[in-house]
Write an enzyme that holds these catalytic residues in place. Structure first.
Site, PDB file in Angstrom:
ATOM      1  N   LYS A 297       0.857  -1.181   0.000  1.00  0.00           N
ATOM      2  CA  LYS A 297       0.000   0.000   0.000  1.00  0.00           C
ATOM      3  C   LYS A 297       0.894   1.231   0.000  1.00  0.00           C
ATOM      4  O   LYS A 297       1.646   1.458   0.920  1.00  0.00           O
ATOM      5  CB  LYS A 297      -0.886  -0.032   1.254  1.00  0.00           C
ATOM      6  CG  LYS A 297      -2.066   0.894   1.182  1.00  0.00           C
ATOM      7  CD  LYS A 297      -3.058   0.566   2.294  1.00  0.00           C
ATOM      8  CE  LYS A 297      -4.350   1.328   2.187  1.00  0.00           C
ATOM      9  NZ  LYS A 297      -4.180   2.774   2.091  1.00  0.00           N
ATOM     10  N   ASP A 299      -0.135   4.588  -0.947  1.00  0.00           N
ATOM     11  CA  ASP A 299      -0.803   5.884  -1.045  1.00  0.00           C
ATOM     12  C   ASP A 299      -0.706   6.702   0.229  1.00  0.00           C
ATOM     13  O   ASP A 299      -1.209   7.816   0.318  1.00  0.00           O
ATOM     14  CB  ASP A 299      -2.270   5.722  -1.452  1.00  0.00           C
ATOM     15  CG  ASP A 299      -3.044   4.897  -0.442  1.00  0.00           C
ATOM     16  OD1 ASP A 299      -2.462   4.514   0.589  1.00  0.00           O
ATOM     17  OD2 ASP A 299      -4.217   4.621  -0.679  1.00  0.00           O
TER      18      ASP A 299
END
Ligand code: MN
Length: 301
Positions: A297, A299
């Site tokens: 992940k 972001d």
């Protein structure tokens, strides 16, 4: 982040229960279901689960019960016309038929007319079995025509025997055996209710043969069993008499409409003022590998 690979929903329906069942038997196909060749008596794999058995009630040209013992990766199979009896004096004719693939043991549904075994199939009972002490060489028992075993099912319990008939019958293409209850605390008297009448329905879904036939949720396609596509799930409502896919779509619409009217009757409520978003959680260790897929992940959230 992590995503659940196969979220296992609660059994929403009989069709889901059957799908789960098929998956379970499919997974057994890959194990060698056998005992150590000599001594020890320890199971190689599936050891905790034990050797599987299944009895399928089968409404084909004649109603019968297919008695199947998992052994060496297949289901050794006998067709028992009258089904099992807990009365020790009853000797039920059990015609040995070809070994069936493990996966078939999980099947409950329809076999189309015209195919081998065409009709309705119910999983009437299932569980595990083990050879009786002193009769642990199952291969020898299959050769000599004498299997003595203990069944741990929902309906089938205790000591049973399968004995091959001698004389001419022994040399038939489909040898005749007898399925016999042996004396123990589970045996029943002549006047007790028979297990087949007392408990006629599916051990997996609770359905009767008629209900299975009507719902047509799973279809076994014998012609495709070699390609691994032996069955398919059919979620549209039963379409009979060659009705087209159109009418099955109409059926789906009708179901949605029915849902709408149920909603209209439901009490009205206001939306809550605030619904907390589901945020990612930090943790030190990843979840167990089996059920999860992982992706990086990046972001920042
Ligand atoms: Mn059959």
């Amino acid at each position: 982040m992590v995503t659940k690979k196969s979220s296992k929903p609660k059994r929403a329906s009989a069709a889901d229960a059957v799908a789960e069942q098929l998956e379970r038997y499919r997974s057994m196909r890959d194990f060698r279901i056998t005992r150590e060749p000599s001594g020890g008596g320890k199971l190689k794999s599936l050891d905790e689960q034990g050797l599987p058995f299944v009895i399928q009630k089968h409404a084909a040209s004649h109603l019968h019960y297919d008695f199947r013992l998992g052994w060496n990766g297949v289901l050794k199979s006998w067709a028992v016309a009258k089904g099992p009896s807990y009365v020790t004096r009853d000797k039920r004719l059990a015609v040995q038929v070809e070994d069936h693939p493990m996966e078939y043991g999980g099947f409950e549904g329809i076999i189309p007319k015209g195919q081998y075994g065409g009709g309705t199939v119910m999983v009437w009972d299932q569980g595990t079995w083990e050879p009786q002490p002193g009769h642990t060489d199952v291969d020898e028992g299959l050769r000599t025509g004498s299997l003595k075993f203990i069944m741990h099912g929902e309906k089938m319990k205790g000591k049973w025997a399968l004995i091959r008939m001698g004389g001419k019958a022994a040399n038939e293409r489909k040898p005749n055996w007898l399925l016999i209850k042996e004396h123990d605390e589970f045996e029943r008297g002549e006047n007790d209710p028979s297990v087949t009448e007392e408990e006629p329905n599916s051990v997996v879904t609770g359905r009767s043969l008629d209900e299975i036939a009507k719902s047509e949720d799973h279809v076994w396609n014998s012609k495709e069993s070699a390609t691994g596509n032996a069955w398919y799930r059919n979620d549209s409502p039963a379409v009979k008499n060659g009705a087209s896919a159109k009418s099955s779509a109409a059926g789906a619409k009708a179901r949605v409409a029915g849902f709408g009217s149920a909603l209209r009757k439901a009490p009205k409520e206001k939306l809550p003022d605030f619904i907390a978003p589901e945020l990612a959680l930090q943790s030190e260790t990843p979840p167990p590998v089996d059920e999860w897929l992982r992706e990086l992940k990046t972001d920042g959230y």
